[in-house]
Structures are given as structure tokens and as C-alpha cells.
Design an enzyme around this catalytic site. Structure first.
Site, PDB file in Angstrom:
ATOM      1  CG  ASP A  96      -2.765  -0.413  -5.617  1.00  0.00           C
ATOM      2  OD1 ASP A  96      -1.821   0.142  -5.037  1.00  0.00           O
ATOM      3  OD2 ASP A  96      -3.898  -0.552  -5.111  1.00  0.00           O
ATOM      4  CG  ASP A 150       3.434  -3.449  -0.717  1.00  0.00           C
ATOM      5  OD1 ASP A 150       4.291  -3.315   0.180  1.00  0.00           O
ATOM      6  OD2 ASP A 150       2.227  -3.625  -0.484  1.00  0.00           O
ATOM      7  CD  GLU A 208       2.523   0.387  -0.068  1.00  0.00           C
ATOM      8  OE1 GLU A 208       1.702   0.788  -0.883  1.00  0.00           O
ATOM      9  OE2 GLU A 208       2.243   0.033   1.094  1.00  0.00           O
ATOM     10  CG  HIS A 268      -3.946  -2.092   2.724  1.00  0.00           C
ATOM     11  ND1 HIS A 268      -2.594  -2.276   2.676  1.00  0.00           N
ATOM     12  CD2 HIS A 268      -4.235  -1.191   1.758  1.00  0.00           C
ATOM     13  CE1 HIS A 268      -2.076  -1.523   1.721  1.00  0.00           C
ATOM     14  NE2 HIS A 268      -3.048  -0.841   1.151  1.00  0.00           N
ATOM     15  CG  HIS A 300      -1.537   2.719  -0.038  1.00  0.00           C
ATOM     16  ND1 HIS A 300      -1.722   1.775  -1.008  1.00  0.00           N
ATOM     17  CD2 HIS A 300      -0.657   3.614  -0.543  1.00  0.00           C
ATOM     18  CE1 HIS A 300      -0.966   2.062  -2.054  1.00  0.00           C
ATOM     19  NE2 HIS A 300      -0.310   3.186  -1.796  1.00  0.00           N
TER      20      HIS A 300
HETATM   21  O1  G3H Z   1      -4.108   0.145  -2.585  1.00  0.00           O
HETATM   22  C1  G3H Z   1      -5.282   0.051  -2.209  1.00  0.00           C
HETATM   23  C2  G3H Z   1      -5.740   0.785  -1.043  1.00  0.00           C
HETATM   24  O2  G3H Z   1      -4.748   1.113  -0.181  1.00  0.00           O
HETATM   25  C3  G3H Z   1      -7.071   0.426  -0.551  1.00  0.00           C
HETATM   26  O3  G3H Z   1      -7.223   0.358   0.826  1.00  0.00           O
HETATM   27  O4  G3H Z   1      -9.063  -1.309   0.827  1.00  0.00           O
HETATM   28  O5  G3H Z   1      -8.492  -0.017   2.863  1.00  0.00           O
HETATM   29  O6  G3H Z   1      -9.584   1.098   0.948  1.00  0.00           O
HETATM   30  P1  G3H Z   1      -8.667  -0.001   1.398  1.00  0.00           P
HETATM   31 ZN    ZN Z   2      -2.912   0.067  -0.736  1.00  0.00          ZN
END
Ligand code: G3H
Ligand code: ZN
Length: 284
Positions: free
Chosen positions: A80, A102, A134, A181, A210
Site C-alpha cells: 500500500d 502513490d 493514485e 486519509h 482510500h
Molecule cells: O491506504 C490506506 C487507507 O487509504 C486508509 O485510510 O486511514 O483514512 O482509513 P484511513
Molecule cells: Zn490509502
């Protein structure tokens, strides 16, 4: 067992989404795996660069692939938010099922250039691997934020997304459609489902949402209906882990067995993931 690509396609057809949850340790994995197993739905485990460094690349692959093969359960591993070609290459070489380059904070041209290199490299090593990119910056870091970070939240334009996908050949795209995020203290982000549908129509590949923490149930439902196939959640499970662990330590000051101290954290994560998976998979 179906491949991750097939599960994603199936989710798109059924108008459901696959849950993607990040881990930093074994307890988090247990909580997520227990929930997915109880519901018998596929699940993706994510490791950001920091999480991957902490858990260990080989350890992560060992745990997830062993569960998939020995337990015959559809659990997959995603690299990720990897920020360079070098980090993507390491994840590809190690055997991750999917990788995310990303480049959201880069210029469109630079993002296209590195994404294209990542796709080329990944496919030369593993034809089955899925590469995600992304487009549109939604902030970074799964933490608690006072306000929406500067520069974050500029939404992705459908025409630009189409061009990006054509130029790079990515398998999946994470657009900016309203989420941010982390958990934002002031104000609730909300999903622009009309934009999700327009981007989906323009690109024709699976879309990934995300920044799932803090969104309302209705946002998830609308996003899935409009074309989202995978949903990422991290901050909410980090908060659950942290709260449960602190409480466990305070409640049991004499306990020193980690498996006893940490059990409430596993259960807290399982509870949240169970509810999210039910929602994403259209279960009552
Ligand atoms: O890649 C991880 C996510 O996009 C997590 O997002 O921390 O807002 O749940 P979040
Ligand atoms: Zn993310």
C-alpha cells in the site's frame, strides 16, 4: 480458488466491495482474518512502506500466503502507498499480490512516468500482479488530523483519469472523490458518488476508495453503487487497537503475558472489521 483479479471483477458485478485493511503486527492480522473468516468473504491486507518495514516483507508474505494456501482462504497482500519505483520493485520481487505506486503528490507527467515504469516492471516479473496508482491527492498518513491538510481533497477529473489509465496501463485506479486519509476532527468528508460514476465510466477499470475511516455508511453504499470495488480502512482500526491495548494494560497491571494483554486488541479490531465487511458485502 479465484485470483484477486477475479474476486475484484466479481465484486464489481455484484456491486459489492472488497475490504482492504492495514496491519502493523500479528494481532491486527488476527482480528481482520477472524472477521473475514466468520463472514466468509475475501479480504486484502495492506502494508504501507512503514508497516512493511516494521512487520518485515518476508514475514508478511509468509503469513498471508500460508493462510491462503493452508487454510484455503481468499486473503491477499497489497503493498500500500509505495512512493518510489525502487520500493515497488522490492514488493514485486518479494511476491506481493498487488502494489500501489502513490504519485498523487507529483505532477501529472511525473506520476504517469513512474507509474508506467512500475507497471512495466511488475508485469515483467509477475503477470498476475495487480498495479494500482493514485490520481488526485487525498492527504497522507492514517492518523487523527485537526483539519483537512493543505492541498488535499482536490477531486480527480474524469478526462484526466482516462488519459492517465491509457498512458500507464494500470489495473486499478484510486481517485480523489471526497475522502481524506485519516480521521478529521472538524467536519466529515463525504463521497461525491456522481464523480465516482463518471470516473468509472471514463476509465473502465476497477476503482479503489482510500481514506475510508470516518465515512458514513451511506457514503460507502453510494460509493459501491457508483463503481468502487475496493475500500481501504486503516485509522479506525489503529484507534481501536490503541484504545483496547491501553485499557487492557490499565485493567491488568500485573499481567505480563503478551497474548493475554493483547487479546482485547484483537477482539476490538475484529469487531470493527466485521461490521465494515458486512456493509461492503451487502450483508444484513
Ligand atoms: O491506504 C490506506 C487507507 O487509504 C486508509 O485510510 O486511514 O483514512 O482509513 P484511513
Ligand atoms: Zn490509502
Amino acid at each position: 480458488m479465484k485470483t484477486l483479479r477475479e474476486y475484484i471483477k466479481e465484486a464489481g458485478g455484484k456491486k459489492t466491495a472488497i475490504g482492504h485493511f492495514n496491519i502493523s503486527n500479528l494481532e491486527t492480522l488476527h482480528g481482520i482474518y477472524n472477521a473475514a473468516k466468520r463472514l466468509n468473504v475475501p479480504v486484502i491486507i495492506g502494508l504501507s512502506e512503514g508497516e512493511e518495514d516494521f512487520v518485515g516483507r518476508s514475514e508478511a508474505i509468509g503469513m498471508i500466503k500460508e493462510l491462503r494456501i493452508k487454510e484455503n482462504f481468499p486473503i491477499f497482500l497489497n503493498a500500500d502507498h509505495h512512493y518510489s519505483l525502487e520500493r515497488v520493485q522490492k514488493a514485486v520481487d518479494a511476491g506481493f499480490d498487488a502494489v500501489i505506486f502513490d504519485g498523487a503528490s507529483l505532477s501529472f507527467e511525473e506520476n504517469v512516468k513512474i507509474t508506467e515504469q512500475c507497471v512495466k516492471y511488475a508485469k515483467s516479473v509477475n503477470k498476475e500482479i495487480l498495479v494500482e496508482a493514485e490520481l488526485g491527492y487525498i492527504g497522507s498518513g492514517s492518523n487523527i488530523k485537526e483539519v483537512i491538510p493543505e492541498g488535499a481533497g482536490v477531486k480527480t477529473k474524469p478526462a484526466e483519469a482516462k488519459k492517465f489509465v491509457e498512458l500507464t496501463g494500470v489495473d486499478m485506479l484510486a481517485p480523489s472523490v471526497g475522502s481524506i486519509h485519516g480521521l478529521i476532527k472538524s467536519g466529515k468528508p463525504h463521497i461525491d458518488e456522481k464523480l465516482v460514476a463518471e470516473i468509472k465510466k471514463a476509465v473502465g477499470i476497477p476503482l479503489v476508495l482510500h481514506g475510508g475511516s470516518g465515512l458514513r455508511d451511506v457514503d460507502f453504499a453510494n460509493a459501491i453503487k457508483a463503481g468502487i470495488s475496493i475500500i481501504h480502512i486503516n485509522t479506525e482500526i489503529r484507534v481501536a487497537y490503541d484504545e483496547a491495548l491501553k485499557k487492557s494494560l490499565l485493567d491488568n497491571p500485573k499481567e505480563i503475558a503478551p497474548y493475554k494483554i493483547l487479546q482485547p486488541a484483537v477482539e476490538a479490531i475484529e469487531k470493527i472489521v466485521y461490521e465494515k465487511l458486512k456493509l461492503f458485502n451487502g450483508m444484513k
